[in-house]
Design a protein around this motif. Structure first.
Motif, PDB file in Angstrom:
ATOM      1  N   THR A 279      90.511 -32.003  48.421  1.00  0.00           N
ATOM      2  CA  THR A 279      89.542 -30.968  48.044  1.00  0.00           C
ATOM      3  C   THR A 279      89.314 -29.950  49.149  1.00  0.00           C
ATOM      4  O   THR A 279      88.697 -28.913  48.915  1.00  0.00           O
ATOM      5  N   GLY A 280      89.788 -30.252  50.351  1.00  0.00           N
ATOM      6  CA  GLY A 280      89.568 -29.344  51.461  1.00  0.00           C
ATOM      7  C   GLY A 280      88.171 -29.396  52.020  1.00  0.00           C
ATOM      8  O   GLY A 280      87.776 -28.539  52.822  1.00  0.00           O
ATOM      9  N   ALA A 281      87.395 -30.426  51.632  1.00  0.00           N
ATOM     10  CA  ALA A 281      85.998 -30.508  52.067  1.00  0.00           C
ATOM     11  C   ALA A 281      85.868 -30.658  53.578  1.00  0.00           C
ATOM     12  O   ALA A 281      84.873 -30.237  54.168  1.00  0.00           O
ATOM     13  N   ASP A 282      86.886 -31.245  54.223  1.00  0.00           N
ATOM     14  CA  ASP A 282      86.804 -31.461  55.664  1.00  0.00           C
ATOM     15  C   ASP A 282      86.849 -30.162  56.448  1.00  0.00           C
ATOM     16  O   ASP A 282      86.504 -30.132  57.628  1.00  0.00           O
ATOM     17  N   ALA A 283      87.263 -29.071  55.805  1.00  0.00           N
ATOM     18  CA  ALA A 283      87.361 -27.785  56.490  1.00  0.00           C
ATOM     19  C   ALA A 283      86.453 -26.731  55.860  1.00  0.00           C
ATOM     20  O   ALA A 283      86.678 -25.539  56.005  1.00  0.00           O
ATOM     21  N   ALA A 284      85.404 -27.169  55.191  1.00  0.00           N
ATOM     22  CA  ALA A 284      84.557 -26.230  54.455  1.00  0.00           C
ATOM     23  C   ALA A 284      83.770 -25.303  55.372  1.00  0.00           C
ATOM     24  O   ALA A 284      83.533 -24.141  55.033  1.00  0.00           O
ATOM     25  N   HIS A 285      83.362 -25.796  56.526  1.00  0.00           N
ATOM     26  CA  HIS A 285      82.558 -24.981  57.437  1.00  0.00           C
ATOM     27  C   HIS A 285      83.153 -25.063  58.839  1.00  0.00           C
ATOM     28  O   HIS A 285      82.590 -25.714  59.734  1.00  0.00           O
ATOM     29  N   PRO A 286      84.271 -24.396  59.044  1.00  0.00           N
ATOM     30  CA  PRO A 286      84.956 -24.515  60.341  1.00  0.00           C
ATOM     31  C   PRO A 286      84.180 -23.834  61.461  1.00  0.00           C
ATOM     32  O   PRO A 286      83.535 -22.805  61.271  1.00  0.00           O
ATOM     33  N   GLU A 287      84.253 -24.441  62.640  1.00  0.00           N
ATOM     34  CA  GLU A 287      83.658 -23.836  63.823  1.00  0.00           C
ATOM     35  C   GLU A 287      84.706 -22.931  64.475  1.00  0.00           C
ATOM     36  O   GLU A 287      85.884 -23.287  64.539  1.00  0.00           O
ATOM     37  N   PRO A 288      84.336 -21.733  64.957  1.00  0.00           N
ATOM     38  CA  PRO A 288      85.322 -20.844  65.590  1.00  0.00           C
ATOM     39  C   PRO A 288      86.013 -21.546  66.756  1.00  0.00           C
ATOM     40  O   PRO A 288      85.379 -22.288  67.510  1.00  0.00           O
ATOM     41  N   TRP A 289      87.301 -21.295  66.894  1.00  0.00           N
ATOM     42  CA  TRP A 289      88.035 -21.962  67.973  1.00  0.00           C
ATOM     43  C   TRP A 289      89.177 -21.085  68.467  1.00  0.00           C
ATOM     44  O   TRP A 289      89.733 -20.267  67.737  1.00  0.00           O
ATOM     45  N   ALA A 290      89.500 -21.267  69.743  1.00  0.00           N
ATOM     46  CA  ALA A 290      90.657 -20.626  70.367  1.00  0.00           C
ATOM     47  C   ALA A 290      91.508 -21.721  70.986  1.00  0.00           C
ATOM     48  O   ALA A 290      90.989 -22.757  71.420  1.00  0.00           O
ATOM     49  N   ALA A 291      92.807 -21.499  71.029  1.00  0.00           N
ATOM     50  CA  ALA A 291      93.709 -22.505  71.597  1.00  0.00           C
ATOM     51  C   ALA A 291      94.919 -21.837  72.212  1.00  0.00           C
ATOM     52  O   ALA A 291      95.405 -20.817  71.706  1.00  0.00           O
ATOM     53  N   PHE A 292      95.393 -22.425  73.301  1.00  0.00           N
ATOM     54  CA  PHE A 292      96.657 -22.048  73.918  1.00  0.00           C
ATOM     55  C   PHE A 292      97.630 -23.208  73.651  1.00  0.00           C
ATOM     56  O   PHE A 292      97.499 -24.271  74.258  1.00  0.00           O
ATOM     57  N   LEU A 293      98.559 -22.990  72.730  1.00  0.00           N
ATOM     58  CA  LEU A 293      99.461 -24.062  72.323  1.00  0.00           C
ATOM     59  C   LEU A 293     100.850 -23.850  72.928  1.00  0.00           C
ATOM     60  O   LEU A 293     101.286 -22.712  73.108  1.00  0.00           O
ATOM     61  N   PRO A 294     101.556 -24.945  73.225  1.00  0.00           N
ATOM     62  CA  PRO A 294     102.828 -24.832  73.938  1.00  0.00           C
ATOM     63  C   PRO A 294     104.005 -24.539  73.023  1.00  0.00           C
ATOM     64  O   PRO A 294     103.875 -24.473  71.792  1.00  0.00           O
ATOM     65  N   THR A 295     105.149 -24.366  73.636  1.00  0.00           N
ATOM     66  CA  THR A 295     106.412 -24.273  72.918  1.00  0.00           C
ATOM     67  C   THR A 295     106.526 -25.420  71.914  1.00  0.00           C
ATOM     68  O   THR A 295     106.193 -26.563  72.231  1.00  0.00           O
ATOM     69  N   LEU A 296     106.986 -25.105  70.696  1.00  0.00           N
ATOM     70  CA  LEU A 296     107.275 -26.105  69.661  1.00  0.00           C
ATOM     71  C   LEU A 296     106.055 -26.926  69.256  1.00  0.00           C
ATOM     72  O   LEU A 296     106.191 -28.059  68.783  1.00  0.00           O
ATOM     73  N   ASP A 297     104.867 -26.391  69.425  1.00  0.00           N
ATOM     74  CA  ASP A 297     103.674 -27.132  69.004  1.00  0.00           C
ATOM     75  C   ASP A 297     103.716 -27.386  67.495  1.00  0.00           C
ATOM     76  O   ASP A 297     104.230 -26.555  66.724  1.00  0.00           O
ATOM     77  N   PRO A 298     103.191 -28.525  67.030  1.00  0.00           N
ATOM     78  CA  PRO A 298     103.187 -28.806  65.589  1.00  0.00           C
ATOM     79  C   PRO A 298     102.541 -27.718  64.742  1.00  0.00           C
ATOM     80  O   PRO A 298     103.001 -27.445  63.625  1.00  0.00           O
TER      81      PRO A 298
END
Length: 393
Positions: A279-298
């Motif tokens: 149902t997507g309920a786990d992502a209903a109210h997302p908190e703002p986020w920033a990320a620095f992800l590496p090469t080939l990150d999932p």
């Protein structure tokens, strides 16, 4: 049912454990929920886990990979090296690695047959290869828990010092020792595994140790479980996404979907698949986020069709010509830039999309945290995208 790009980005932040409230406590949890961490680039395992751990400590990686050995590196989807939970090794082996190993064996036998042995022209056939594998495995067992490198094993086993010539007569002709190929084949068969790195966490050189024979699972059931896990973390997605990520054939993907309780959904870029109870309920109210992800990150490599999280105009800046994603900057489920570490230890980045003052501030703060965490560790990406090269140049 229709699932918008915005909703998919919200799910990405929650299910990829990138939004702060969704961070994991252990490396095992990260590797399981992401259905493996890309490990072709040695630094990616560390930095992908770091971005998702509530307390990102290098000692936590060391514990899981080398002390408790609850996460191991193995060849799986598309012949790619992944770090996966030990408990899921049988699934990955039956779903993908066994087929990869069979292809690798056929290729190695062809190379052996077409290349001079360097030992008087003896026949190097399937029987010769089986003997080389047996001798390598027995020699490896003598080294104990610390394991041995390919060079150490080659010193012990004469067959492994023999050579093969790749692309003979071409300008890119190369001569390689058999030992590396034999070890890789043993690893793909699940008979040996990579142990601690030689030279630190950023090194791509490993010791090898014997491994218990993988538990046998039925291939179709394992493929269905692999697809189920992908849908739980990366879904919804298209059949092309699944084929690209798993390396399965079109028939295998549809057969796996047929064994699962799934529904078709409408996406902004076509028709996709979702678990029926998602149902997507786990992502209903997302908190703002920033990320620095590496090469080939999932998160970067999870889909073939990435328009929901990547502006198509930026693709050639963030991915190399072979489709490998370089280090990326994210804001709320969207790739918005690239980053790199320079020789002096500084983290530099460039945003390709302006998402407002909050985004700029969060990105700058995340860069500062990453720079402090890396300290003076030299970071070199094995697959630098064009913008990464520009930043380090």
């Amino acid at each position: 049912m229709r699932i918008s790009a915005q909703e998919r980005r919200a799910r990405l932040g929650a299910r990829q454990m990138l939004a702060a409230p969704n961070r994991a406590e252990t490396v095992e949890e990260v590797a399981e929920r992401l259905v493996g961490l890309h490990a072709t680039d040695a630094t990616s395992v560390v930095l992908s886990a770091r971005a998702r751990l509530a307390e990102p400590m290098l000692a936590e990686l060391d514990r899981a990979l080398y002390e408790d050995r609850t996460v191991v590196r193995m060849h799986a989807m598309r012949r790619t090296l992944f770090a996966v939970p030990t408990a899921l090794v049988p699934m990955f082996h039956a779903a993908t690695a066994a087929k990869v190993a069979a292809r690798e064996r056929t290729m190695l036998l062809r190379q052996l047959a077409s290349s001079d042995s360097g030992t008087g022209g003896g026949v190097r056939d399937a029987e010769w290869l089986a003997e080389a594998e047996r001798e390598a495995w027995e020699a490896l067992a003598d080294f104990g828990e610390e394991g041995a490198s390919s060079a150490q094993l080659s010193d012990r086993v004469p067959r492994l010092r023999e050579t093969i010539t790749l692309s003979p007569g071409k300008r890119y002709e190369a001569t390689l020792r058999v030992g590396g190929s034999v070890l890789r084949l043993l690893a793909m068969d699940g008979r040996v595994r990579r142990a601690r790195q030689i030279g630190g966490w950023a090194s791509s050189q490993f010791r090898f140790v014997p491994a218990p024979e993988p538990q046998h699972l039925e291939g179709g059931a394992a493929q269905a479980e692999l697809v189920r896990r992908w849908l739980a973390t990366y879904g919804p997605g298209t059949s092309d996404d699944l084929r690209w990520w798993t390396g399965l054939t079109r028939t295998e993907v549809h057969r796996a979907l047929g064994r699962l309780d799934v529904v078709e959904v409408r996406l902004d870029d076509g028709t996709g698949w979702s678990a029926a109870d998602d149902t997507g309920a786990d992502a209903a109210h997302p908190e703002p986020w920033a990320a620095f992800l590496p090469t080939l990150d999932p998160a970067t490599m999870g889909w073939k069709q990435r328009d929901f999280c990547l502006d198509p105009a930026h693709r050639d800046l963030l991915f190399d010509s072979a489709g490998n994603g370089g280090p990326t900057v994210w804001w709320n489920g969207e790739m918005v830039g690239a980053w790199a570490q320079r020789g002096d230890g500084r983290i530099v980045w460039r945003l390709l999309a302006d998402r407002g003052a909050q985004a700029r501030t969060a990105v700058a703060e995340e860069a500062e945290r990453l720079e402090g965490w890396l300290a003076e560790r030299g970071l070199v990406s094995s697959f630098p995208a064009p913008l990464t090269r520009e930043l380090t140049g």
